[in-house]
Motif scaffolding. Structure first.
Motif, mmCIF file in Angstrom:
data_model
loop_
_atom_site.group_PDB
_atom_site.id
_atom_site.type_symbol
_atom_site.label_atom_id
_atom_site.label_comp_id
_atom_site.label_asym_id
_atom_site.label_seq_id
_atom_site.Cartn_x
_atom_site.Cartn_y
_atom_site.Cartn_z
ATOM 1 N N ARG A 157 -30.931 17.079 64.369
ATOM 2 C CA ARG A 157 -30.024 18.117 63.868
ATOM 3 C C ARG A 157 -29.186 18.698 65.001
ATOM 4 N NH1 ARG A 157 -33.429 22.992 63.023
ATOM 5 N NH2 ARG A 157 -33.103 22.995 65.279
ATOM 6 N N THR A 196 -24.568 13.332 57.189
ATOM 7 C CA THR A 196 -25.439 14.502 57.158
ATOM 8 C C THR A 196 -25.695 14.994 55.740
ATOM 9 O OG1 THR A 196 -24.631 15.162 59.341
ATOM 10 C CG2 THR A 196 -25.743 16.849 58.010
ATOM 11 N N LYS A 203 -34.765 14.082 55.933
ATOM 12 C CA LYS A 203 -35.124 14.535 57.285
ATOM 13 C C LYS A 203 -35.503 13.344 58.176
ATOM 14 C CE LYS A 203 -39.977 15.618 56.225
ATOM 15 N NZ LYS A 203 -41.010 16.690 56.239
ATOM 16 N N ILE A 206 -32.329 11.902 59.800
ATOM 17 C CA ILE A 206 -31.839 12.777 60.871
ATOM 18 C C ILE A 206 -32.787 12.725 62.065
ATOM 19 C CG2 ILE A 206 -31.394 15.188 61.494
ATOM 20 C CD1 ILE A 206 -30.220 15.568 58.705
#
Length: 301
Positions: A157, A196, A203, A206
Motif C-alpha cells: 500500500r 488498486t 490484500k 497488494i
C-alpha cells in the motif's frame, strides 16, 4: 501400544498435522485442506474429519492419542471454538484437547515452548506474548483496513502511495514508479489506480508488491527507505505494547512471517530499534513451525 500426541496448524489454504510418538523421536506429518472457521466452515469441517480419519488409521487409533492441540485463526470467536470442538468430539476423540489461536502455536513452535514473544509480519501483522504462568497479551492484528502495519500489505500500500504522490509532485521522484510500472505492465498513474481499485485486487495482490522495495533500496531510493523506517517503527511499537505489560522485554522474541524473514533491511531495522529499547532482549532463530508448536503444547497438556 505407543501413545502419541498431535499438533494441528490450521491455515487459510492448508492444514499441517504433526504426529509425535511419546517418549521417542518418531514423528510424521500430513497435510490437509484449509481450516478457517470464519471464512469456509464446509471446508473446515472436511479438513477436521479428514484429519480424524487419518488419526484413526494409525496403528494405535484415536484411542492412542494422548493429547491434541489445534491452532487456527479466528479462535477468539466462541462460535468458531465451539464449531471445532464439536466436530472433534463427534468424531470420536475423547482425550485432552486444546484449541488456541495460531499465534500461540507459532510462538511455541518458534521458541520450543509457549513462553516469550512472537512478532509476525506476513500478509498481516501481529505481536503475541505469553508468560510461563499463562498470562498473555497481543498487539496489532486488527486487519488490513484499519491496522496490519509493517505487513506485506502495508508495504505494498505504501509503495502505491509513494508512486501516486511522486506523480502528483507531492513527493520527489522515486525508483518505485518504474518498478511498479514494470510489474503492472504499463506506465503512468491510471494503471496504478485501475489495479488498486479493481474488484479482483485483494490484500494479497497488494501485499505481493512488497518485494519491489528491495531493488529500490539497492538504488538508495529515499521513498523506499522511508517506507522501511515507518514499518520498523510500527512493528517496534507493536512489540513493545505486547511485551512490556508482561515484563517479557528481557526474554526472547521470534521474528516470523514472510516480511521479517525475507526482507533483511526491515528485519535489521526492527532488531536495531528493539535492542535500543530493550538491550537484553534476544532474537533466536525459530526451532520449529506452528505445527511443531501445537505438538509441543499437546505433549504438555
Amino acid at each position: 501400544m505407543m501413545p502419541y500426541y498431535v499438533g494441528i496448524d490450521g491455515g487459510g489454504t492448508k492444514t499441517a498435522v504433526e504426529l509425535r510418538t511419546r517418549g521417542s523421536a518418531a514423528h510424521s506429518r500430513a497435510v490437509f485442506g484449509p481450516l478457517n472457521c470464519n471464512s469456509d466452515r464446509t471446508a473446515a469441517a472436511k479438513t477436521l474429519t479428514d484429519t480424524l480419519a487419518w488419526l484413526a488409521a494409525q496403528p494405535e487409533g484415536l484411542a492412542g492419542c494422548d493429547g491434541l492441540c489445534i491452532g487456527s485463526a479466528g479462535i477468539s470467536n466462541p462460535d468458531a471454538y465451539n464449531f471445532i470442538q464439536d466436530i472433534i468430539r463427534a468424531g470420536g476423540y475423547t482425550g485432552p484437547l486444546q484449541i488456541v489461536g495460531d499465534q500461540v502455536t507459532a510462538l511455541a513452535g518458534a521458541l520450543g515452548q509457549p513462553v516469550g514473544t512472537v512478532l509476525i509480519a506476513g500478509t498481516g501483522s501481529i505481536c503475541y506474548a505469553r508468560t510461563a504462568d499463562g498470562r498473555e497479551a497481543r498487539s496489532g492484528g486488527w486487519g488490513h483496513l484499519i491496522d496490519d502495519e509493517g505487513s506485506a500489505y502495508a508495504l505494498g500500500r505504501d509503495i502505491l502511495r509513494a508512486v501516486v504522490r511522486a506523480a502528483d509532485g507531492r513527493a520527489p521522484a522515486t525508483a518505485l514508479t518504474e518498478l511498479v510500472a514494470q510489474r503492472l505492465g504499463a506506465p503512468g498513474v491510471q494503471p496504478v489506480i485501475r489495479f488498486t481499485y479493481a474488484p479482483t485486487t485483494t490484500k494479497k495482490e497488494i501485499a505481493a508488491l512488497a518485494p519491489l522495495l528491495d531493488p529500490a533500496l539497492q538504488q538508495g531510493d529515499a521513498a523506499a527507505q522511508a517506507i522501511i523506517a515507518h514499518a520498523a517503527d510500527e512493528l517496534t511499537q507493536m512489540a513493545a505494547a505486547a511485551m512490556q505489560p508482561l515484563g517479557l522485554q528481557t526474554g526472547s522474541m521470534a521474528l516470523l512471517g514472510s516480511v521479517l524473514q525475507k526482507n533483511e533491511t526491515l528485519r535489521a531495522a526492527v532488531i536495531t530499534r528493539l535492542t535500543a529499547q530493550f538491550p537484553t532482549l534476544t532474537f533466536p532463530e525459530p526451532v520449529g513451525d506452528a505445527a511443531d508448536g501445537a505438538a509441543v503444547m499437546a505433549e504438555n497438556s
